[in-house]
Design an enzyme around this catalytic site. Sequence first.
Site, short mmCIF file in Angstrom:
data_model
loop_
_atom_site.label_atom_id
_atom_site.label_comp_id
_atom_site.label_asym_id
_atom_site.label_seq_id
_atom_site.Cartn_x
_atom_site.Cartn_y
_atom_site.Cartn_z
N HIS A 180 0.82 -1.21 0.00
CA HIS A 180 0.00 0.00 0.00
C HIS A 180 0.85 1.26 0.00
O HIS A 180 2.05 1.21 0.30
CB HIS A 180 -0.90 0.02 1.24
CG HIS A 180 -2.12 -0.84 1.11
ND1 HIS A 180 -2.09 -2.19 1.33
CD2 HIS A 180 -3.40 -0.53 0.77
CE1 HIS A 180 -3.31 -2.70 1.14
NE2 HIS A 180 -4.12 -1.71 0.79
N LYS A 235 -1.00 4.93 4.65
CA LYS A 235 -1.99 4.04 5.26
C LYS A 235 -1.69 3.89 6.75
O LYS A 235 -0.55 3.62 7.13
CB LYS A 235 -1.97 2.68 4.56
CG LYS A 235 -2.99 1.70 5.10
CD LYS A 235 -3.19 0.52 4.17
CE LYS A 235 -4.17 -0.49 4.74
NZ LYS A 235 -5.49 0.06 5.04
N1 LIG Z 1 -13.17 -0.71 1.98
C1 LIG Z 1 -12.44 -0.20 0.98
O1 LIG Z 1 -12.65 -0.53 -0.22
C2 LIG Z 1 -11.38 0.79 1.30
C3 LIG Z 1 -11.12 1.10 2.59
N2 LIG Z 1 -10.22 2.05 2.90
C4 LIG Z 1 -10.13 2.39 4.32
O2 LIG Z 1 -10.83 3.62 4.53
C5 LIG Z 1 -10.24 4.32 5.62
C6 LIG Z 1 -9.88 5.74 5.18
O3 LIG Z 1 -8.85 5.67 4.21
P1 LIG Z 1 -8.29 7.00 3.51
O4 LIG Z 1 -9.39 7.75 2.87
O5 LIG Z 1 -7.13 6.59 2.72
O6 LIG Z 1 -7.79 7.81 4.81
P2 LIG Z 1 -7.58 9.39 4.97
O7 LIG Z 1 -6.72 9.56 6.17
O8 LIG Z 1 -7.18 10.00 3.68
O9 LIG Z 1 -9.06 9.93 5.30
C7 LIG Z 1 -9.73 9.76 6.50
C8 LIG Z 1 -10.53 11.01 6.75
O10 LIG Z 1 -11.40 10.78 7.85
C9 LIG Z 1 -11.40 11.93 8.65
N3 LIG Z 1 -11.88 11.58 9.97
C10 LIG Z 1 -11.21 11.01 11.00
N4 LIG Z 1 -12.02 10.85 12.05
C11 LIG Z 1 -13.24 11.32 11.68
C12 LIG Z 1 -14.49 11.41 12.33
N5 LIG Z 1 -14.67 11.01 13.61
N6 LIG Z 1 -15.54 11.93 11.64
C13 LIG Z 1 -15.39 12.35 10.38
N7 LIG Z 1 -14.22 12.30 9.70
C14 LIG Z 1 -13.17 11.77 10.36
C15 LIG Z 1 -9.96 12.44 8.60
O11 LIG Z 1 -9.86 13.80 9.00
C16 LIG Z 1 -9.65 12.23 7.14
O12 LIG Z 1 -10.02 13.37 6.34
C17 LIG Z 1 -9.07 3.45 6.08
O13 LIG Z 1 -9.49 2.62 7.13
C18 LIG Z 1 -8.74 2.63 4.84
O14 LIG Z 1 -8.08 1.43 5.14
C19 LIG Z 1 -9.50 2.71 1.95
C20 LIG Z 1 -9.67 2.41 0.63
C21 LIG Z 1 -10.64 1.43 0.20
O1 LIG Z 2 -6.01 2.23 3.19
C1 LIG Z 2 -6.18 1.89 1.99
O2 LIG Z 2 -5.72 2.54 1.05
C2 LIG Z 2 -6.97 0.68 1.72
N1 LIG Z 2 -7.57 0.08 2.70
C3 LIG Z 2 -8.35 -1.10 2.62
C4 LIG Z 2 -7.68 -2.23 3.36
O3 LIG Z 2 -7.04 -1.97 4.40
O4 LIG Z 2 -7.82 -3.38 2.94
C5 LIG Z 2 -8.74 -1.44 1.21
C6 LIG Z 2 -7.66 -1.19 0.21
O5 LIG Z 2 -6.66 -2.13 0.40
C7 LIG Z 2 -7.13 0.23 0.32
#
Ligand SMILES: NC(=O)C1=CN([C@@H]2O[C@H](COP(=O)(O)OP(=O)(O)OC[C@H]3O[C@@H](n4cnc5c(N)ncnc54)[C@H](O)[C@@H]3O)[C@@H](O)[C@H]2O)C=CC1
Ligand SMILES: O=C(O)C1=N[C@H](C(=O)O)C[C@H](O)C1
Length: 246
Positions: free
Chosen positions: A131, A135
């Site tokens: 990643h 992350k």
């Molecule tokens: N299920 C999926 O397909 C995917 C899951 N993810 C997951 O999504 C999550 C976020 O990833 P990213 O966007 O890369 O992180 P990021 O750090 O870019 O964004 C997270 C955002 O959430 C905000 N935040 C934190 N606490 C909050 C709260 N209590 N209320 C509202 N906003 C809050 C932060 O200020 C930040 O803007 C991670 O757990 C990641 O692993 C990421 C990509 C795909």
């Molecule tokens: O943090 C990410 O970027 C992602 N988070 C998810 C995970 O932890 O599996 C999904 C994807 O891999 C991207």
Amino acid sequence: MINVAVLGSRGRMGATVCAAVEAADDLALVAAIDAGEDRSALTKADVVVDFTSPSAVMDNVRWCVENGLHAVVGTTGFDDARLAQVRGWLAASPEVGVLVAPNFGIAAVLMMRFAAQAAPFFESVEIVELHHPNKVDAPSGTARRTAELVAAARREAGLDPAGPDATTTALDGARGATVAGVPVHAVRLGGLVAHQEVLLGGSGETLTIRHDSLDRTSFMPGVLLAVRQIASRPGLTVGLDPLLDL
Ligand SMILES: NC(=O)C1=CN([C@@H]2O[C@H](COP(=O)(O)OP(=O)(O)OC[C@H]3O[C@@H](n4cnc5c(N)ncnc54)[C@H](O)[C@@H]3O)[C@@H](O)[C@H]2O)C=CC1
Ligand SMILES: O=C(O)C1=N[C@H](C(=O)O)C[C@H](O)C1
């Protein structure tokens, strides 16, 4: 028209979801909330999408359920204990739907499915997830889920989750972490988005199942599918598989 709110709206995923919702003819973005902002605007929504952080997501999901809002959750950090907590909150609001998916990429869902299918046919299996360096968690939610699916498939076939391993001398971490008995290795590298390899090996041959998310738009068809379906799926749904009829 489905009214949608996004939690984590200024993040990498949240911002991409806001753009995808705004571009869809049947969805309206009614609230975009980030850390420290008042959640009350969420009550204008039919469905709340959460891409925040493992430390924030449980409080958000409980708040949504208590306020009768369906939730589509991509944030990672869910284990059995957390899923049981969500089921407990939903018991008091049985009309509400919550979908928690570690990965909304259709190809990623298929990669996990193919890995579980292949797992009983090989002596050894290990997972490498790769990643972007921003992350916050390791191993990824996708790697954890893949390890659980692979381990379950191997157990059902009467196999040990882990393959043979004669290594007795190693630096801590050199053999990765063990999830459900399966070794998982995490790489953090500039230039990457989200990638995973499931390595399977047996007598004289190996199989590598690799998935690459090259851009965060890869997750949007899955997120929007969940947003459109969650109102008709009360209770807790884990993973995108049931929505794809897998
Ligand atoms: N299920 C999926 O397909 C995917 C899951 N993810 C997951 O999504 C999550 C976020 O990833 P990213 O966007 O890369 O992180 P990021 O750090 O870019 O964004 C997270 C955002 O959430 C905000 N935040 C934190 N606490 C909050 C709260 N209590 N209320 C509202 N906003 C809050 C932060 O200020 C930040 O803007 C991670 O757990 C990641 O692993 C990421 C990509 C795909
Ligand atoms: O943090 C990410 O970027 C992602 N988070 C998810 C995970 O932890 O599996 C999904 C994807 O891999 C991207």
